[in-house]
Design a protein around this motif. Structure first.
Motif, PDB file in Angstrom:
ATOM      1  N   SER A 176       2.528   6.199  13.940  1.00  0.00           N
ATOM      2  CA  SER A 176       2.687   7.647  14.044  1.00  0.00           C
ATOM      3  C   SER A 176       3.077   8.279  12.710  1.00  0.00           C
ATOM      4  O   SER A 176       2.626   9.382  12.385  1.00  0.00           O
ATOM      5  CB  SER A 176       3.732   7.987  15.107  1.00  0.00           C
ATOM      6  N   SER A 177       3.913   7.594  11.925  1.00  0.00           N
ATOM      7  CA  SER A 177       4.322   8.151  10.635  1.00  0.00           C
ATOM      8  C   SER A 177       3.128   8.279   9.693  1.00  0.00           C
ATOM      9  O   SER A 177       2.974   9.291   8.999  1.00  0.00           O
ATOM     10  CB  SER A 177       5.401   7.272  10.002  1.00  0.00           C
ATOM     11  N   HIS A 178       2.287   7.246   9.692  1.00  0.00           N
ATOM     12  CA  HIS A 178       1.072   7.304   8.863  1.00  0.00           C
ATOM     13  C   HIS A 178       0.163   8.423   9.329  1.00  0.00           C
ATOM     14  O   HIS A 178      -0.412   9.165   8.515  1.00  0.00           O
ATOM     15  CB  HIS A 178       0.350   5.958   8.939  1.00  0.00           C
ATOM     16  N   LEU A 179       0.057   8.592  10.645  1.00  0.00           N
ATOM     17  CA  LEU A 179      -0.838   9.610  11.194  1.00  0.00           C
ATOM     18  C   LEU A 179      -0.347  11.016  10.860  1.00  0.00           C
ATOM     19  O   LEU A 179      -1.159  11.917  10.612  1.00  0.00           O
ATOM     20  CB  LEU A 179      -0.940   9.425  12.710  1.00  0.00           C
ATOM     21  N   MET A 180       0.956  11.235  10.830  1.00  0.00           N
ATOM     22  CA  MET A 180       1.501  12.546  10.476  1.00  0.00           C
ATOM     23  C   MET A 180       1.131  12.931   9.050  1.00  0.00           C
ATOM     24  O   MET A 180       0.726  14.062   8.773  1.00  0.00           O
ATOM     25  CB  MET A 180       3.025  12.535  10.652  1.00  0.00           C
TER      26      MET A 180
ATOM     27  N   ALA B 177      -6.935   5.857   3.961  1.00  0.00           N
ATOM     28  CA  ALA B 177      -7.920   5.149   4.786  1.00  0.00           C
ATOM     29  C   ALA B 177      -7.675   3.644   4.730  1.00  0.00           C
ATOM     30  O   ALA B 177      -7.795   2.938   5.746  1.00  0.00           O
ATOM     31  CB  ALA B 177      -9.333   5.482   4.313  1.00  0.00           C
ATOM     32  N   ALA B 178      -7.320   3.138   3.544  1.00  0.00           N
ATOM     33  CA  ALA B 178      -7.007   1.711   3.413  1.00  0.00           C
ATOM     34  C   ALA B 178      -5.770   1.348   4.234  1.00  0.00           C
ATOM     35  O   ALA B 178      -5.712   0.274   4.852  1.00  0.00           O
ATOM     36  CB  ALA B 178      -6.781   1.368   1.939  1.00  0.00           C
ATOM     37  N   MET B 179      -4.780   2.236   4.266  1.00  0.00           N
ATOM     38  CA  MET B 179      -3.580   1.990   5.062  1.00  0.00           C
ATOM     39  C   MET B 179      -3.907   1.996   6.554  1.00  0.00           C
ATOM     40  O   MET B 179      -3.316   1.227   7.334  1.00  0.00           O
ATOM     41  CB  MET B 179      -2.522   3.040   4.734  1.00  0.00           C
ATOM     42  N   ALA B 180      -4.842   2.848   6.972  1.00  0.00           N
ATOM     43  CA  ALA B 180      -5.261   2.859   8.375  1.00  0.00           C
ATOM     44  C   ALA B 180      -5.971   1.556   8.731  1.00  0.00           C
ATOM     45  O   ALA B 180      -5.774   1.005   9.828  1.00  0.00           O
ATOM     46  CB  ALA B 180      -6.194   4.045   8.632  1.00  0.00           C
ATOM     47  N   TYR B 181      -6.760   1.030   7.799  1.00  0.00           N
ATOM     48  CA  TYR B 181      -7.433  -0.258   8.038  1.00  0.00           C
ATOM     49  C   TYR B 181      -6.407  -1.384   8.153  1.00  0.00           C
ATOM     50  O   TYR B 181      -6.554  -2.301   8.977  1.00  0.00           O
ATOM     51  CB  TYR B 181      -8.405  -0.552   6.902  1.00  0.00           C
ATOM     52  N   ASP B 182      -5.355  -1.306   7.336  1.00  0.00           N
ATOM     53  CA  ASP B 182      -4.283  -2.302   7.407  1.00  0.00           C
ATOM     54  C   ASP B 182      -3.629  -2.288   8.785  1.00  0.00           C
ATOM     55  O   ASP B 182      -3.380  -3.342   9.379  1.00  0.00           O
ATOM     56  CB  ASP B 182      -3.246  -2.011   6.322  1.00  0.00           C
ATOM     57  N   ARG B 183      -3.337  -1.105   9.322  1.00  0.00           N
ATOM     58  CA  ARG B 183      -2.732  -1.008  10.652  1.00  0.00           C
ATOM     59  C   ARG B 183      -3.700  -1.488  11.737  1.00  0.00           C
ATOM     60  O   ARG B 183      -3.293  -2.107  12.720  1.00  0.00           O
ATOM     61  CB  ARG B 183      -2.296   0.430  10.939  1.00  0.00           C
ATOM     62  N   TYR B 184      -4.989  -1.195  11.541  1.00  0.00           N
ATOM     63  CA  TYR B 184      -6.001  -1.668  12.490  1.00  0.00           C
ATOM     64  C   TYR B 184      -6.020  -3.197  12.531  1.00  0.00           C
ATOM     65  O   TYR B 184      -6.022  -3.806  13.615  1.00  0.00           O
ATOM     66  CB  TYR B 184      -7.371  -1.126  12.095  1.00  0.00           C
ATOM     67  N   ALA B 185      -6.011  -3.819  11.345  1.00  0.00           N
ATOM     68  CA  ALA B 185      -6.041  -5.283  11.285  1.00  0.00           C
ATOM     69  C   ALA B 185      -4.769  -5.886  11.883  1.00  0.00           C
ATOM     70  O   ALA B 185      -4.818  -6.907  12.584  1.00  0.00           O
ATOM     71  CB  ALA B 185      -6.207  -5.739   9.834  1.00  0.00           C
TER      72      ALA B 185
ATOM     73  N   PHE C 216     -11.612  10.305   6.343  1.00  0.00           N
ATOM     74  CA  PHE C 216     -11.020  10.754   7.608  1.00  0.00           C
ATOM     75  C   PHE C 216     -11.759  10.151   8.800  1.00  0.00           C
ATOM     76  O   PHE C 216     -11.129   9.777   9.804  1.00  0.00           O
ATOM     77  CB  PHE C 216     -11.048  12.280   7.699  1.00  0.00           C
ATOM     78  N   PHE C 217     -13.077  10.034   8.699  1.00  0.00           N
ATOM     79  CA  PHE C 217     -13.853   9.406   9.768  1.00  0.00           C
ATOM     80  C   PHE C 217     -13.449   7.939   9.939  1.00  0.00           C
ATOM     81  O   PHE C 217     -13.306   7.442  11.069  1.00  0.00           O
ATOM     82  CB  PHE C 217     -15.349   9.511   9.466  1.00  0.00           C
ATOM     83  N   LEU C 218     -13.244   7.245   8.812  1.00  0.00           N
ATOM     84  CA  LEU C 218     -12.813   5.847   8.875  1.00  0.00           C
ATOM     85  C   LEU C 218     -11.422   5.723   9.494  1.00  0.00           C
ATOM     86  O   LEU C 218     -11.151   4.804  10.272  1.00  0.00           O
ATOM     87  CB  LEU C 218     -12.819   5.240   7.467  1.00  0.00           C
ATOM     88  N   ILE C 219     -10.533   6.668   9.146  1.00  0.00           N
ATOM     89  CA  ILE C 219      -9.187   6.658   9.720  1.00  0.00           C
ATOM     90  C   ILE C 219      -9.247   6.918  11.223  1.00  0.00           C
ATOM     91  O   ILE C 219      -8.580   6.240  12.016  1.00  0.00           O
ATOM     92  CB  ILE C 219      -8.299   7.711   9.020  1.00  0.00           C
ATOM     93  N   ALA C 220     -10.041   7.918  11.619  1.00  0.00           N
ATOM     94  CA  ALA C 220     -10.167   8.241  13.047  1.00  0.00           C
ATOM     95  C   ALA C 220     -10.732   7.055  13.824  1.00  0.00           C
ATOM     96  O   ALA C 220     -10.272   6.754  14.943  1.00  0.00           O
ATOM     97  CB  ALA C 220     -11.068   9.462  13.219  1.00  0.00           C
ATOM     98  N   THR C 221     -11.714   6.360  13.236  1.00  0.00           N
ATOM     99  CA  THR C 221     -12.291   5.185  13.904  1.00  0.00           C
ATOM    100  C   THR C 221     -11.250   4.082  14.040  1.00  0.00           C
ATOM    101  O   THR C 221     -11.136   3.444  15.097  1.00  0.00           O
ATOM    102  CB  THR C 221     -13.495   4.666  13.094  1.00  0.00           C
ATOM    103  N   SER C 222     -10.477   3.852  12.966  1.00  0.00           N
ATOM    104  CA  SER C 222      -9.434   2.822  13.017  1.00  0.00           C
ATOM    105  C   SER C 222      -8.419   3.125  14.103  1.00  0.00           C
ATOM    106  O   SER C 222      -8.028   2.236  14.886  1.00  0.00           O
ATOM    107  CB  SER C 222      -8.728   2.720  11.655  1.00  0.00           C
ATOM    108  N   TYR C 223      -8.003   4.391  14.195  1.00  0.00           N
ATOM    109  CA  TYR C 223      -6.999   4.745  15.194  1.00  0.00           C
ATOM    110  C   TYR C 223      -7.547   4.751  16.609  1.00  0.00           C
ATOM    111  O   TYR C 223      -6.793   4.556  17.572  1.00  0.00           O
ATOM    112  CB  TYR C 223      -6.361   6.088  14.836  1.00  0.00           C
ATOM    113  N   ALA C 224      -8.831   4.943  16.758  1.00  0.00           N
ATOM    114  CA  ALA C 224      -9.433   4.828  18.088  1.00  0.00           C
ATOM    115  C   ALA C 224      -9.321   3.381  18.583  1.00  0.00           C
ATOM    116  O   ALA C 224      -8.959   3.132  19.744  1.00  0.00           O
ATOM    117  CB  ALA C 224     -10.895   5.265  18.040  1.00  0.00           C
TER     118      ALA C 224
ATOM    119  N   LEU D 274       0.828  -1.208   0.000  1.00  0.00           N
ATOM    120  CA  LEU D 274       0.000   0.000   0.000  1.00  0.00           C
ATOM    121  C   LEU D 274       0.862   1.257   0.000  1.00  0.00           C
ATOM    122  O   LEU D 274       0.523   2.254  -0.643  1.00  0.00           O
ATOM    123  CB  LEU D 274      -0.936  -0.001   1.206  1.00  0.00           C
ATOM    124  N   LEU D 275       1.991   1.212   0.712  1.00  0.00           N
ATOM    125  CA  LEU D 275       2.906   2.344   0.727  1.00  0.00           C
ATOM    126  C   LEU D 275       3.494   2.597  -0.658  1.00  0.00           C
ATOM    127  O   LEU D 275       3.601   3.745  -1.105  1.00  0.00           O
ATOM    128  CB  LEU D 275       4.033   2.093   1.731  1.00  0.00           C
ATOM    129  N   GLY D 276       3.868   1.530  -1.366  1.00  0.00           N
ATOM    130  CA  GLY D 276       4.376   1.679  -2.727  1.00  0.00           C
ATOM    131  C   GLY D 276       3.334   2.266  -3.660  1.00  0.00           C
ATOM    132  O   GLY D 276       3.646   3.120  -4.505  1.00  0.00           O
TER     133      GLY D 276
END
Length: 314
Positions: A242-246, A116-124, A211-219, A62-64
């Motif tokens: 933290s790097s993704h969040l920045m 948002a997809a990357m945030a879901y990846d970190r959540y999983a 952004f809402f999906l990202i915020a939910t994942s990080y919660a 996903l980063l690539g």
């Protein structure tokens, strides 16, 4: 009928470029320097993910793809900006302006969806570590990337058709460096409330929803990390996210400022400054943040650069 109201003039003029020749040359040199760093950094990330077997994981895949999107996203605007810096005729045709705006908004929206997809990846990975290999498969990653690009381009195409089917006033000057929604909306001679609402709906889908999906994942991520007994484990989990969040905060902050507001608040100087942040700074920070804060990525990029240097001396 859509293009009938534009039959008398088919060009816009960019008004925000410096008129002083020396200043234009200096600005051009600054832009090309930043652009080279931007392209090089993102290209190295893509090469690292492509060539290094241990980086063939969903997070790095996903980063690539994010780096690839950043390269395409900036290519829509930056080369045209550099050309305008060195020429006196800073005009753009109507169709070219519509095309530039479509790809700019489309790829920018895809960028937001992919974050948002990357945030879901970190959540999983953090909340469901045992099921992670089953959840984040290569097939799902491909689908997420394709869905991000498709949805982003679909929304931007609908928005471009809507805006460029409306009547423009006789004023052709765009108070900006490229064709973007806020300065173009200021040139419309139509009922602004309906059009502003349409733009707001599209911007909400492309910005607020991801952004809402990202915020939910990080919660959920923060809740899971706080339950980790090991201090080293908590530190590693927070460092990974933290790097993704920045990147997320900078990207969404600029986008929300530009598009989630009424036309009456358009300020050419402030908007131009913010646009330079999400055109240059965010794509540049992406490789810097992810490489400087990631030992695996730094090691792989170091290998790539070493091989390149050695091949030149052979």
């Amino acid at each position: 009928m859509i293009w009938e109201n534009h039959s008398l003039w088919l060009e816009f003029v960019f008004l925000s470029y410096p008129s002083n020749r020396d200043l234009c040359v200096l600005t051009f040199l600054g832009i090309i320097l930043v652009y080279i760093f931007l392209l090089t950094g993102n290209a190295l990330i893509m090469m690292a993910v492509w060539t290094e077997t241990r980086l063939h994981t969903p997070m790095y895949y996903l980063l690539g793809c994010l780096s690839g999107l950043e390269v395409c996203y900036t290519a829509v605007v930056v080369p045209h900006m550099m050309a305008n810096m060195l020429q006196s005729d800073r005009t753009i045709g109507l169709l070219a302006c519509a095309t530039q705006m479509t790809f700019l908004i489309g790829l920018g929206s895809a960028d937001c969806f992919l974050l948002a997809a990357m945030a879901y990846d970190r959540y999983a990975a953090i909340c469901h570590p045992l099921q992670y290999p089953l959840i984040m498969t290569l097939t799902l990653c491909v689908r997420l990337v394709v869905a991000s690009v498709t949805l982003g381009l679909f929304l931007s195409l609908q928005l471009a058709i809507f805006i460029f089917s409306l009547p423009f006033c006789e004023t052709r000057g765009i108070q900006h460096f490229f064709c973007d929604i806020p300065p173009l909306m200021c040139l419309l001679c139509a009922n602004s409330h309906i059009h502003e609402l349409s733009v707001l709906v599209a911007a909400t889908l492309a910005i607020a929803v991801p952004f809402f999906l990202i915020a939910t994942s990080y919660a959920f991520i923060v809740n899971a990390v706080l339950k980790i007994n090991s201090a080293a484990g908590r530190s590693r989990a927070f460092s990974t996210c933290s790097s993704h969040l920045m990147v997320v905060l900078l990207q969404y902050g600029c986008c929300a400022f530009m598009y989630l507001r009424p036309k009456s608040s358009f300020n050419p100087k402030k908007d131009q400054f913010v646009s330079l942040i999400y055109i240059f700074i965010t794509p540049l920070l992406n490789p810097l943040i992810y490489t400087l804060r990631n030992s695996e990525m730094k090691g792989t990029i170091g290998k790539i650069l070493t091989r390149k240097c050695l091949s030149q001396y052979k």
